[in-house]
Design a protein around this motif. Structure first.
Motif, short mmCIF file in Angstrom:
data_model
loop_
_atom_site.label_atom_id
_atom_site.label_comp_id
_atom_site.label_asym_id
_atom_site.label_seq_id
_atom_site.Cartn_x
_atom_site.Cartn_y
_atom_site.Cartn_z
N PRO A 91 -3.71 5.83 2.95
CA PRO A 91 -3.94 4.77 1.95
C PRO A 91 -5.41 4.42 1.78
CG PRO A 91 -2.07 4.22 3.34
CD PRO A 91 -2.69 5.45 3.93
N PRO B 201 0.84 -1.20 0.00
CA PRO B 201 0.00 0.00 0.00
C PRO B 201 0.87 1.25 0.00
CG PRO B 201 0.02 -1.02 2.17
CD PRO B 201 0.72 -1.98 1.23
N PRO B 202 0.35 2.36 -0.45
CA PRO B 202 1.16 3.59 -0.47
C PRO B 202 1.40 4.10 0.94
CG PRO B 202 -1.12 4.07 -1.06
CD PRO B 202 -1.01 2.58 -0.96
N ARG B 203 2.38 4.96 1.06
CA ARG B 203 2.66 5.60 2.34
C ARG B 203 1.78 6.85 2.51
NH1 ARG B 203 7.33 3.78 0.14
NH2 ARG B 203 7.69 5.72 -0.99
N ARG C 168 1.56 4.32 -5.06
CA ARG C 168 2.76 3.63 -4.58
C ARG C 168 3.86 3.66 -5.63
NH1 ARG C 168 4.92 1.33 0.27
NH2 ARG C 168 6.88 0.49 -0.46
N GLN D 160 -4.43 3.25 -5.13
CA GLN D 160 -3.35 2.97 -4.16
C GLN D 160 -2.10 2.50 -4.89
OE1 GLN D 160 -4.26 0.32 -0.96
NE2 GLN D 160 -6.00 1.51 -0.22
#
Length: 292
Positions: free
Chosen positions: A110, A7-9, A122, A118
């Motif tokens: 996220p 998942p993205p930050r 990322r 997402q």
């Protein structure tokens, strides 16, 4: 695991003052509380400041405890509960929660994005991380667009648009039925096309970032090789003397020329790689995303 599958930050608006950004970044769980509308959950009840001392005063009267002792106990309890209410960790959490509510539109979690968005965010974050951590960037060799400022802003702009796109995807899915009556498909198609066009544009933007990152990786490798060659170039006179002393004159001259040619060729490759990295950065900025 492939980093792109993670998942993205958390993304925070880079224009926020650093002290606020640090506070927000330090407690993602508090940002999630604010996003879901939760408030501080505390077991402290202010009514206890009055109920318990009153209770002890009644006990004091019934059991004939001296008034001074009852007053001392009451003051002690009030002080104790007040200290508990104002405990340092409680105050810190409360302050951070207030900040999270006050700046709710200045960070993106996220869970604010659907899964495809997402993944796209990322990818953008990974590309920027590669660029900023590269040796050529740290050496200031490709930082003609001020990467430290421009790239975090680029990620923020992409993240904002992905959040909006995710919300519109969800809304679209609720409004548009899965099975449309015959002949109604064309009426809904422009709305679906608008979402697709926005996605395509953002995906293209991320590909530009990834292209820049790939060129930076290539440049980093050339840079490391170039530095090794420079270390050898500093000792070129020693190699030239060695050849001149041990090889026939004609062959010695040939080897000496090769040393000079190789050094020049390595520098040319390095300069070309730097130029290509800067061109990739330039392509990224030709269509800048602007703040809403």
């Amino acid at each position: 695991m492939d980093p792109r599958a993670l998942p993205p930050r958390l993304v925070i608006d880079p224009s926020l003052p650093p002290e606020i950004s640090v506070e927000l970044r330090s407690s993602p769980h508090i940002l999630r509380m604010a996003r879901t509308g939760k408030r501080m959950d505390t077991t402290f009840n202010p009514a206890l400041l009055f109920v318990l001392p009153g209770f002890f005063m009644v006990i004091g009267v019934v059991f004939a405890v001296p008034a001074a002792i009852v007053v001392a106990i009451g003051i002690g309890l009030i002080t104790l509960f007040r200290w508990m209410a104002l405990d340092g960790s409680y105050r810190t959490t409360r302050r951070r929660l207030r900040l999270a509510y006050a700046h709710a539109d200045r960070y993106i979690l996220p869970e604010d994005l659907d899964y495809p968005c997402q993944q796209l965010l990322r990818r953008a974050q990974n590309a920027v991380e590669v660029i900023l951590n590269s040796k050529v960037n740290r050496a200031g060799l490709i930082d003609t667009i001020d990467n430290q400022v421009t790239l975090p802003e680029e990620v923020w702009q992409i993240a904002q648009r992905l959040r909006k796109l995710s919300a519109m995807h969800a809304e679209h899915g609720k409004i548009v039925p899965r099975e449309l009556p015959p002949g109604m498909e064309e009426a809904f198609r422009p709305y679906s096309n608008a979402l697709d066009a926005a996605w395509t544009s953002l995906a293209q933007r991320v590909r530009h970032l990834e292209k820049y990152a790939k060129q930076v990786i290539k440049t980093d490798k050339v840079y490391q090789t170039h530095r090794r060659l420079e270390a050898l170039a500093a000792r070129t006179p020693e190699y030239q003397r060695l050849i001149a002393e041990t090889v026939r004159d004609e062959l010695a001259h040939q080897h000496i020329r090769e040393l000079a040619d190789q050094a020049a060729h390595a520098r040319k490759l390095f300069e070309e790689s730097i130029t290509q990295a800067r061109q990739a950065a330039g392509a990224l900025l030709r269509t800048p995303l602007t703040r809403d």
